[in-house]
Design a protein around this motif. Structure first.
Motif, PDB file in Angstrom:
ATOM      1  N   ARG A   1      -9.674   1.541  21.637  1.00 32.95           N
ATOM      2  CA  ARG A   1      -9.575   0.442  22.598  1.00 32.95           C
ATOM      3  C   ARG A   1      -9.705   0.715  24.144  1.00 32.95           C
ATOM      4  O   ARG A   1      -8.704   0.171  24.870  1.00 32.95           O
TER       5      ARG A   1
ATOM      6  N   GLU B   1      -0.506  -3.146  15.577  1.00 31.26           N
ATOM      7  CA  GLU B   1      -1.465  -2.400  14.579  1.00 31.26           C
ATOM      8  C   GLU B   1      -0.935  -2.154  13.226  1.00 31.26           C
ATOM      9  O   GLU B   1       0.191  -1.683  13.142  1.00 31.26           O
ATOM     10  N   SER B   2      -1.621  -2.391  12.135  1.00 35.95           N
ATOM     11  CA  SER B   2      -1.007  -1.982  10.747  1.00 35.95           C
ATOM     12  C   SER B   2      -2.117  -1.194  10.120  1.00 35.95           C
ATOM     13  O   SER B   2      -2.991  -0.829  10.782  1.00 35.95           O
ATOM     14  N   VAL B   3      -1.841  -0.692   9.159  1.00 36.72           N
ATOM     15  CA  VAL B   3      -2.566   0.285   8.388  1.00 36.72           C
ATOM     16  C   VAL B   3      -3.852  -0.277   8.040  1.00 36.72           C
ATOM     17  O   VAL B   3      -5.113   0.013   8.340  1.00 36.72           O
ATOM     18  N   LYS B   4      -3.850  -1.825   7.854  1.00 36.98           N
ATOM     19  CA  LYS B   4      -5.148  -2.483   7.620  1.00 36.98           C
ATOM     20  C   LYS B   4      -6.057  -3.001   8.762  1.00 36.98           C
ATOM     21  O   LYS B   4      -7.179  -3.097   8.744  1.00 36.98           O
ATOM     22  N   ALA B   5      -5.176  -3.734   9.800  1.00 33.77           N
ATOM     23  CA  ALA B   5      -5.947  -3.948  11.037  1.00 33.77           C
ATOM     24  C   ALA B   5      -5.330  -3.887  12.326  1.00 33.77           C
ATOM     25  O   ALA B   5      -4.191  -3.627  12.518  1.00 33.77           O
TER      26      ALA B   5
ATOM     27  N   ILE C   1       0.943  -1.128  -0.112  1.00 33.94           N
ATOM     28  CA  ILE C   1      -0.191  -0.137  -0.112  1.00 33.94           C
ATOM     29  C   ILE C   1       1.038   1.445   0.018  1.00 33.94           C
ATOM     30  O   ILE C   1       0.490   1.974  -0.775  1.00 33.94           O
ATOM     31  N   ARG C   2       1.787   1.158   0.834  1.00 32.98           N
ATOM     32  CA  ARG C   2       2.703   2.418   0.891  1.00 32.98           C
ATOM     33  C   ARG C   2       3.461   2.858  -0.528  1.00 32.98           C
ATOM     34  O   ARG C   2       3.310   3.910  -0.923  1.00 32.98           O
TER      35      ARG C   2
ATOM     36  N   ILE D   1      -4.292   4.682  15.201  1.00 41.32           N
ATOM     37  CA  ILE D   1      -5.100   4.856  14.281  1.00 41.32           C
ATOM     38  C   ILE D   1      -6.495   4.996  14.651  1.00 41.32           C
ATOM     39  O   ILE D   1      -6.848   3.913  15.429  1.00 41.32           O
TER      40      ILE D   1
ATOM     41  N   VAL E   1       2.402  -0.073  11.928  1.00 41.31           N
ATOM     42  CA  VAL E   1       2.459   1.196  12.447  1.00 41.31           C
ATOM     43  C   VAL E   1       2.566   1.245  13.762  1.00 41.31           C
ATOM     44  O   VAL E   1       3.027   2.613  14.317  1.00 41.31           O
TER      45      VAL E   1
ATOM     46  N   THR F   1      -6.790   6.142   9.045  1.00 40.60           N
ATOM     47  CA  THR F   1      -5.493   5.353   8.453  1.00 40.60           C
ATOM     48  C   THR F   1      -4.308   6.156   8.907  1.00 40.60           C
ATOM     49  O   THR F   1      -4.383   7.353   9.492  1.00 40.60           O
ATOM     50  N   LEU F   2      -3.250   5.680   8.889  1.00 45.78           N
ATOM     51  CA  LEU F   2      -1.965   6.133   8.761  1.00 45.78           C
ATOM     52  C   LEU F   2      -1.764   6.965   7.697  1.00 45.78           C
ATOM     53  O   LEU F   2      -1.560   6.122   6.636  1.00 45.78           O
TER      54      LEU F   2
ATOM     55  N   ARG G   1       0.686   7.709  17.586  1.00 44.59           N
ATOM     56  CA  ARG G   1       0.554   6.753  16.412  1.00 44.59           C
ATOM     57  C   ARG G   1      -0.694   5.984  16.198  1.00 44.59           C
ATOM     58  O   ARG G   1      -0.907   5.092  15.408  1.00 44.59           O
TER      59      ARG G   1
ATOM     60  N   ARG H   1      -9.876   4.464  13.925  1.00 49.96           N
ATOM     61  CA  ARG H   1     -10.792   3.562  12.896  1.00 49.96           C
ATOM     62  C   ARG H   1     -12.202   4.042  12.991  1.00 49.96           C
ATOM     63  O   ARG H   1     -12.787   4.271  13.753  1.00 49.96           O
TER      64      ARG H   1
END
Lengths: 365, 130
Positions: free
Chosen positions: A348, B64-68, A34-35, A297, B43, A318-319, A295, A299
């Motif tokens: 969370r 944690e990743s961009v996706k999940a 993706i990056r 995300i 990330v 997203t990041l 950092r 969601r």
């Protein structure tokens, strides 16, 4: 369930795409990562298979007049060869779908021709809605969603990569303009539109032409890109994703789309009275951009907090690959929807600081 | 895609690996190359503090990743002796060396027999489809 395959499916598999199910289609979610794909589009050019999107052509007398009753934008502004991003509204002022309306013939011609490109997941819903509202007219709706291919070449080098294969001077095609042309000697339709925040083109053609163009452009250096990068690119550009940031319960005035609502320029349309009331009284929530302080995300569906109270909900996050900070879109109570407002997002179970920032998060140079 | 799964490690079906040092009952825990690939760009990494108690099968952290977002499950009950501070600062480096510099935590295990139900490299490989 057997998934639908676009005409570029085999080419994508061959180029090592990782696939995902999307709206009933088997679609590439990423190729190199993706990056990398995201950066390729920001720096040079990326190529997306978006053949899953809904493609309608409406022909007949009074197509624009009929569509005027279904959208809040003044489509009478359109010249042939121009397009308008807009939304179909339900009677509650909620968004049935967002779409681009492309006027192909002169406005008021005996037979007007309009192309619509709509979201994949909403293609059937839109078609039903359109047919219901076109009933009794002489307007013909042709659904080419599964027959024609659609590819999107995006990035600062898009024009230079596409020009050698086009009979059209692409320099003459301004943003949101479109034209019939030939590509690789075959008939095709090109629009200067996209969903990445960069310059770019969306090309509709028959499957064989699109496949040849896919190979030609990737061989010339356009990076094949999947839905993953498409999502991070559109989010940096703060473009709404249907079903996530906008849906049947959100109005365009809440969603930051007031620029496409032209109440003063047009007559009645479905949802008009709701938008009029919202405009007069103000909306109670607004879609804002958030930048997270650390950092984490934020969601989809995470709560937005202010002084411990819930004041909204994250719709996308997203990041941001270009900015390298977590960004999000969220609906928040209007009094807190000011740029610079400090809020928190519950990640969370823990409140993580966030600030309302200007949209878009990223703007092409 | 073929990933490497060292033979001397034990694996969990939740994609953690364990390197056990039987003399000291200290285990090193990380996540497999397969899991890192599936997650995509990582990330953020949340790890327990040194001295924290962890329990077999329970969450001890988050990746944690961009996706999940995925929970990390402890393979043993015990006490955290060390955590990879370098990786907390630069979680994207986890993929460079998953079984070496990509380790997450070292745990003083109270009972190494808890590892008896882990998977071997071959069993794990079968499970994730090569």
């Amino acid at each position: 369930m057997v998934l639908l395959q676009t005409p570029l499916y085999a080419a994508c598999v061959e180029q090592k795409a990782r696939l995902t199910e999307f709206a009933g289609w088997a679609m590439p979610v990423q190729f190199s990562g993706i990056r990398q794909e995201h950066q390729a589009v920001r720096d040079r050019a990326g190529l997306f298979d978006i053949s899953h999107m809904g493609k309608f052509t409406l022909t007949g007398p009074g197509v624009i007049a009929a569509l005027q009753r279904l959208v809040p934008s003044n489509l009478a502004r359109l010249q042939p060869g121009q397009a308008q991003y807009t939304v179909l509204l339900n009677p509650q002022g909620g968004i049935i779908d967002d779409l681009i309306v492309y006027l192909k013939s002169p406005l008021g011609a005996e037979t007007e021709t309009v192309a619509l490109i709509v979201n994949a997941a909403t293609t059937d819903k839109d078609k039903t809605w359109l047919l219901e509202h076109l009933a009794g007219s002489d307007i013909d709706l042709v659904d080419e969603s599964r027959d024609r291919a659609l590819i999107s070449l995006q990035g600062p080098a898009a024009a230079a990569l596409l020009q050698p294969h086009s009979s059209l001077d692409l320099g003459k095609l301004s943003r949101f303009a479109h034209a019939d042309t030939t590509l690789l000697g075959q008939p095709a339709w090109v629009a200067r539109t996209g969903y990445t925040g960069e310059d770019g083109f969306e090309v509709m053609a028959d499957p064989a032409t699109a496949l040849a163009l896919w190979h030609t452009l990737t061989a010339a250096g356009a990076a094949p890109c999947g839905l993953g990068a498409r999502d991070t690119l559109r989010l940096e550009a703060a473009m709404a994703l249907y079903g996530q940031d906008i849906d049947d319960t959100t109005s365009p005035l809440e969603a930051g789309l007031s620029w496409l609502v032209h109440l003063d320029e047009k007559d009645d349309f479905v949802g008009r009275s709701v938008l009029e009331a919202q405009k007069a009284q103000g909306v109670s929530r607004r879609l804002v951009g958030l930048a997270m302080a650390d950092r984490h995300i934020a969601r989809h569906d995470y709560p937005v907090l202010h002084q411990g109270d819930r004041v909204g909900t994250v719709t996308s996050g997203t990041l941001a690959p270009t900015l390298n900070i977590p960004i999000a879109l969220a609906y928040v109570a209007t009094p807190l929807a000011k740029v610079g407002q400090t809020l928190a997002v519950e990640v969370r179970g823990q409140a993580k600081p966030a600030t309302v920032v200007k949209r878009p998060f990223y703007r092409a140079k | 895609m073929a990933f490497e799964y060292p033979e001397n490690l034990k694996y969990l079906d939740s994609h953690e690996y364990v390197r056990a040092d039987e003399d000291e009952s200290v285990v090193t825990v990380g996540i497999t190359a397969f899991a890192i690939d599936q997650l995509g760009d990582i990330v953020f990494l949340e790890l327990p503090d040194i001295g924290d108690a962890v329990e077999k099968g329970e969450k001890f952290g988050t990746v944690e990743s961009v996706k999940a977002v995925e929970e990390l499950k402890s393979p043993v009950t015990g006490e955290v002796l060390a955590r990879n501070e370098v990786l907390i600062e630069a979680p994207e480096q986890i993929g460079d060396d998953p079984y070496g510099d990509g380790w997450l935590v070292k745990i003083k295990a109270s009972d190494l027999e808890e590892l008896d139900d882990t998977l071997t490299a071959d069993e794990y490989k079968d499970q994730v489809g090569g």
